[in-house]
Design an enzyme around this catalytic site. Structure first.
Site, mmCIF file in Angstrom:
data_model
loop_
_atom_site.group_PDB
_atom_site.id
_atom_site.type_symbol
_atom_site.label_atom_id
_atom_site.label_comp_id
_atom_site.label_asym_id
_atom_site.label_seq_id
_atom_site.Cartn_x
_atom_site.Cartn_y
_atom_site.Cartn_z
ATOM 1 N N VAL A 14 94.503 31.917 -67.198
ATOM 2 C CA VAL A 14 93.518 32.637 -66.394
ATOM 3 C C VAL A 14 92.736 33.631 -67.244
ATOM 4 O O VAL A 14 91.498 33.647 -67.231
ATOM 5 C CB VAL A 14 94.219 33.351 -65.210
ATOM 6 C CG1 VAL A 14 93.241 34.221 -64.450
ATOM 7 C CG2 VAL A 14 94.870 32.333 -64.301
ATOM 8 N N LEU A 154 90.968 28.740 -60.530
ATOM 9 C CA LEU A 154 90.770 27.883 -61.706
ATOM 10 C C LEU A 154 91.850 26.815 -61.741
ATOM 11 O O LEU A 154 93.032 27.140 -61.866
ATOM 12 C CB LEU A 154 90.845 28.719 -62.988
ATOM 13 C CG LEU A 154 89.955 29.963 -63.044
ATOM 14 C CD1 LEU A 154 90.233 30.761 -64.312
ATOM 15 C CD2 LEU A 154 88.486 29.571 -62.963
ATOM 16 N N PHE A 250 92.826 16.170 -52.072
ATOM 17 C CA PHE A 250 94.224 16.609 -51.950
ATOM 18 C C PHE A 250 94.979 15.822 -50.889
ATOM 19 O O PHE A 250 95.817 16.343 -50.170
ATOM 20 C CB PHE A 250 94.310 18.129 -51.726
ATOM 21 C CG PHE A 250 94.143 18.849 -53.035
ATOM 22 C CD1 PHE A 250 92.910 18.908 -53.652
ATOM 23 C CD2 PHE A 250 95.228 19.413 -53.695
ATOM 24 C CE1 PHE A 250 92.737 19.499 -54.892
ATOM 25 C CE2 PHE A 250 95.062 20.014 -54.932
ATOM 26 C CZ PHE A 250 93.820 20.064 -55.538
ATOM 27 N N LYS A 252 96.239 12.733 -51.939
ATOM 28 C CA LYS A 252 96.840 11.665 -52.738
ATOM 29 C C LYS A 252 98.349 11.783 -52.646
ATOM 30 O O LYS A 252 98.934 12.768 -53.098
ATOM 31 C CB LYS A 252 96.391 11.784 -54.196
ATOM 32 C CG LYS A 252 95.442 10.656 -54.602
ATOM 33 C CD LYS A 252 94.786 10.912 -55.922
ATOM 34 C CE LYS A 252 95.774 10.868 -57.050
ATOM 35 N NZ LYS A 252 95.228 11.435 -58.291
ATOM 36 N N CYS A 261 101.013 27.196 -60.144
ATOM 37 C CA CYS A 261 100.465 27.907 -58.986
ATOM 38 C C CYS A 261 101.080 27.502 -57.647
ATOM 39 O O CYS A 261 101.678 28.341 -56.962
ATOM 40 C CB CYS A 261 98.963 27.726 -58.941
ATOM 41 S SG CYS A 261 98.157 28.576 -60.290
ATOM 42 N N LYS A 321 100.074 17.458 -64.258
ATOM 43 C CA LYS A 321 98.898 16.700 -63.805
ATOM 44 C C LYS A 321 98.126 16.251 -65.040
ATOM 45 O O LYS A 321 98.398 16.740 -66.146
ATOM 46 C CB LYS A 321 98.037 17.535 -62.864
ATOM 47 C CG LYS A 321 97.316 18.691 -63.522
ATOM 48 C CD LYS A 321 96.358 19.315 -62.528
ATOM 49 C CE LYS A 321 95.370 20.232 -63.202
ATOM 50 N NZ LYS A 321 94.434 20.832 -62.292
#
Ligand code: UDX
Length: 435
Positions: A14, A154, A250, A252, A261, A321
């Site tokens: 961040v 982010l 979102f 999937k 997060c 991811k």
């Protein structure tokens, strides 16, 4: 646009992205971190994280003299008017957010302030901590300051774009003048700016992450129903997605969310609510569904291979991811742990991750075919786009048995089936009804 003096405390994902992007907008930025070695490297133009576009911005801003790095918060306080707190708020036992670094940064900055400052909390912090943060600062300075909240949205892998082309900027402030000054830093970005009070700003961040995590757990719960009924979750998600009130993102299905997060923020929100006397049962269930989701891999492997002891499993994907090397709360860590505990050997392929600490004997490679060599099953854990491009005939010739558990519904199922693989994915019944 006015070039302002900005200080960033904490050069994690961040802080570094925020600092770099503010410098890209023409502000003069100084970033600090307690990790002196990292600061030395950053000064030479080295980018410590894998983030698209970031190394280029850092180099350009260093060349232009718009960004500097230090491990001295006194220097930072002297050279900035807006100070962003971007330090980590890791998960404490039982899921509370650990705010040690936030308080320490505020205490230090307060001690070094010689003139009024805007102190902006960008780290994700429970609303209940605001009074203590304010008091930590005022106890350590006589200088006037304005506390603000400006949460980040982010996502890793697209963080630079998320900053420079934001869907919105949220500003929490006690007064209009401070909110306007902070909003001024984002001039030129053409984004809606929501100005509100500090608790609302902070809660917006928790609500956004909790809502997205809820969407994922919801679709995963529906996928589990598909597993039992033979429905195809991808078609259901497509059908849902056309409804603008729901949206197609979102949704999937797979083996659940990970990262720095969602897991942390959902738990922190649940615990904060509990402390305030509200049982946020919905959040508890979102977390629970996610935890159970990654267990599907083991269930499916056992169903196909029987006793897993002595089996060699090829794990495709380690990062939480695609497009990041981040392993925080990655489902792969839990899955590999379960595999090793069941007596399996594990080889892993990841196009980005180069290192996996804490697991003895797990070989990592950036060559999928080498990883598949002699494997009793291939398990897909991350939806890396590279996986779709693999030569599955070659994989078929390498493996010991043609078993694939696709935890992200990403492989070309028809091709695998034609090649004789015993293929299963999540919530498609695997039966591949016409799509
Ligand atoms: C997230 C938020 O998107 C960002 O706005 C916030 O500020 C930080 O947290 P990030 O953690 O980088 O960003 O990842 P994100 O892209 O949101 O994905 C989170 C996890 O959800 C990943 O593990 C991903 O694989 C999973 N996911 C996402 C699904 O399982 N299904 C989906 O449909 C989408």
């Amino acid at each position: 646009m006015n070039s302002e003096r900005i200080g960033i405390i904490g050069t994690g994902y961040v802080g570094l992205v925020t600092g770099a992007c503010f410098s890209k907008l023409g502000h003069r930025v100084i970033c600090s971190d307690i990790d002196e070695k990292k600061i030395e490297k950053l000064k030479t133009g080295y980018c410590p994280i894998h983030e698209k576009g970031l190394p280029e911005i850092l180099k350009e801003s260093l060349n232009k003299g718009l960004i500097d790095f230090t491990s001295d918060n006194k220097k930072l306080a002297g050279e900035s008017d807006f100070i962003f707190i971007c330090v980590g708020t890791p998960e404490h036992d039982e899921g509370h957010a650990d705010l040690t670094h936030v308080f320490e940064s505020c205490r230090q900055i307060a001690g070094f302030m010689k003139e009024p400052k805007y102190i902006i909390i960008k780290s994700t912090v429970p609303v209940t901590a605001v009074d203590k943060i304010r008091k930590t600062i005022s106890d350590n300075t006589k200088v006037d300051f304005k506390l603000l909240s400006n949460p980040e949205f982010l996502a890793q892998g697209s963080a630079v774009d998320d900053f420079l082309k934001p869907e919105r900027v949220i500003i929490g402030a006690d007064d209009k003048e401070s909110a306007d000054r902070l909003a001024g830093l984002y001039n030129g970005l053409n984004a809606p700016i929501v100005k509100t009070d500090i608790p609302s700003a902070m809660l917006t961040k928790y609500a956004a992450n909790a809502f997205l995590a809820m969407k994922i757990s919801f679709i995963n719960a529906m996928a589990n129903i598909c597993e039992k009924t033979g429905g195809n979750i991808e078609k259901i998600a497509e059908g849902l997605g056309y409804d603008r009130r729901i949206g197609n993102l979102f949704l999937k299905a797979g083996i659940g969310y990970g990262g720095s997060c969602f897991p942390k923020d959902t738990k922190a929100l649940y615990h904060m609510a509990k402390e305030l006397g509200y049982d946020f049962g919905l959040m508890k269930e979102v977390i629970e569904i996610n935890k159970n989701q990654r267990k599907l891999v083991m269930d499916k492997l056992k169903e196909k291979l029987g006793d897993l002891k002595g089996k060699l499993i090829a794990v495709f994907g380690l990062a939480f991811k695609p497009m990041t090397d981040d392993l925080r709360e990655a489902p792969s860590l839990y899955i590999i742990d379960d595999l090793l505990k069941s007596g399996c050997s594990v080889n892993a392929y990841d196009p980005v991750v180069k290192e996996l600490n804490g697991f003895n004997g797990v070989k990592i490679s950036d060559d999928a075919y080498q990883t598949a060599d002699n494997a009793d099953a291939v398990v897909v854990v991350t939806d890396h786009p590279q996986l779709k491009e693999l030569d599955f005939t070659k994989i078929a010739s390498k493996v010991n048995s043609k078993v694939v558990v696709d935890g992200r519904n990403i492989l070309p199922a028809e091709i695998l089936k034609e090649l004789g693989f015993n293929y299963s994915s999540i919530g498609r019944g695997d039966e591949l009804k016409p799509r």
